[in-house]
Design a protein around this motif. Structure first.
Motif, mmCIF file in Angstrom:
data_model
loop_
_atom_site.group_PDB
_atom_site.id
_atom_site.type_symbol
_atom_site.label_atom_id
_atom_site.label_comp_id
_atom_site.label_asym_id
_atom_site.label_seq_id
_atom_site.Cartn_x
_atom_site.Cartn_y
_atom_site.Cartn_z
ATOM 1 N N GLU A 190 0.828 -1.201 0.000
ATOM 2 C CA GLU A 190 0.000 0.000 0.000
ATOM 3 C C GLU A 190 0.871 1.263 0.000
ATOM 4 O O GLU A 190 0.634 2.207 -0.774
ATOM 5 C CB GLU A 190 -0.939 0.001 1.210
ATOM 6 C CG GLU A 190 -2.043 -1.048 1.148
ATOM 7 C CD GLU A 190 -1.567 -2.452 1.507
ATOM 8 O OE1 GLU A 190 -2.317 -3.408 1.238
ATOM 9 O OE2 GLU A 190 -0.439 -2.593 2.045
ATOM 10 N N TYR A 204 2.671 1.644 -3.386
ATOM 11 C CA TYR A 204 1.802 2.197 -4.419
ATOM 12 C C TYR A 204 1.595 3.701 -4.216
ATOM 13 O O TYR A 204 1.681 4.490 -5.167
ATOM 14 C CB TYR A 204 0.442 1.480 -4.415
ATOM 15 C CG TYR A 204 -0.537 2.079 -5.387
ATOM 16 C CD1 TYR A 204 -0.483 1.777 -6.747
ATOM 17 C CD2 TYR A 204 -1.515 2.967 -4.950
ATOM 18 C CE1 TYR A 204 -1.367 2.346 -7.641
ATOM 19 C CE2 TYR A 204 -2.402 3.544 -5.840
ATOM 20 C CZ TYR A 204 -2.329 3.232 -7.182
ATOM 21 O OH TYR A 204 -3.200 3.813 -8.074
ATOM 22 N N THR A 205 1.346 4.095 -2.974
ATOM 23 C CA THR A 205 1.082 5.505 -2.672
ATOM 24 C C THR A 205 2.291 6.373 -2.989
ATOM 25 O O THR A 205 2.172 7.448 -3.580
ATOM 26 C CB THR A 205 0.692 5.670 -1.191
ATOM 27 O OG1 THR A 205 -0.471 4.890 -0.923
ATOM 28 C CG2 THR A 205 0.397 7.117 -0.867
ATOM 29 N N SER A 218 4.790 5.607 -5.076
ATOM 30 C CA SER A 218 5.017 5.566 -6.528
ATOM 31 C C SER A 218 4.081 6.537 -7.243
ATOM 32 O O SER A 218 4.498 7.282 -8.144
ATOM 33 C CB SER A 218 4.803 4.152 -7.065
ATOM 34 O OG SER A 218 5.700 3.248 -6.501
ATOM 35 N N GLU A 219 2.831 6.512 -6.831
ATOM 36 C CA GLU A 219 1.846 7.424 -7.414
ATOM 37 C C GLU A 219 2.221 8.873 -7.132
ATOM 38 O O GLU A 219 2.143 9.737 -8.011
ATOM 39 C CB GLU A 219 0.466 7.105 -6.828
ATOM 40 C CG GLU A 219 -0.675 7.888 -7.437
ATOM 41 C CD GLU A 219 -2.006 7.491 -6.812
ATOM 42 O OE1 GLU A 219 -2.892 7.047 -7.569
ATOM 43 O OE2 GLU A 219 -2.160 7.614 -5.573
#
Length: 201
Positions: A149, A152-153, A155-156
């Protein structure tokens, strides 16, 4: 800069040389080496270490860059005091320990950083974007994630900030340990290390 506990020019201080508190995270030695490598410190870099935990990154970078400056941020007074004790323990004098919660406290930190390290904290994307705002052009930011999680956060967030030269490394480390009469290799919890650069504004 030499230290009474670590009189070497290379990083990689053993974990057990640091004072610790129960439940307070410590970046393991091998992961620490990857983080420091990703930071690409220069001799006079100003580094913000956000969510500094036990203070291992602050101590190591303080020793590596005696002419640089490190600002270690922790929200909890007891943990901030732990960081200061570890700095004192290793004779590190170029670290300022700030008690405060990111991202709110960032506006009060001294200077604009050339390098930033984010080791946890919530909300992680808000912290990332706030640190990026203060980061000098051509500066580097390094962040760690211990789960998918957070990976992903982050990377975004780096994509939204249009960071350049993004790198993501996952550590996979095993250490030889003695258990009973046997020696086995025990895995260190894997960590994702993300880094990126800020273009000239």
């Amino acid at each position: 800069m030499s230290s009474p506990l670590w009189n070497y020019t290379t990083p990689g201080i053993p974990d057990d040389l640091f004072e610790r508190l129960p439940g307070i995270p410590l970046s393991k030695r091998e992961v620490r080496l990857l983080i420091i490598s990703a930071l690409r410190l220069e001799s006079h870099s100003l580094l913000w270490d956000i969510g500094a935990g036990t203070g291992t990154i602050a101590v190591e970078t303080g020793l590596l860059s005696p002419h640089g400056k490190i600002v270690a941020v922790e929200r909890d007074e007891e943990v901030a005091n732990l960081i200061q004790r570890n700095c004192d323990r290793f004779g590190v004098e170029n670290v300022d320990v700030i008690e405060g919660s990111a991202p709110e406290c960032l506006q009060d930190l001294p200077g604009k950083p050339h390098r930033a390290c984010i080791e946890g904290g919530r909300p992680i994307k808000d912290i990332l974007k706030a640190v990026w705002h203060y980061l000098e052009p051509q500066g580097r930011i390094v962040a760690t994630a211990s789960n998918l999680e957070s990976l992903y956060t982050l990377s975004e967030g780096l994509a939204e900030l249009q960071a350049r030269n993004i790198e993501v490394v996952q550590s996979s480390i095993n250490r030889l340990e003695t258990r009973g009469t046997h020696q086995i290799f025990a895995a260190v919890n894997p960590m994702f290390i993300l880094s990126g650069e800020k273009l000239d504004s």
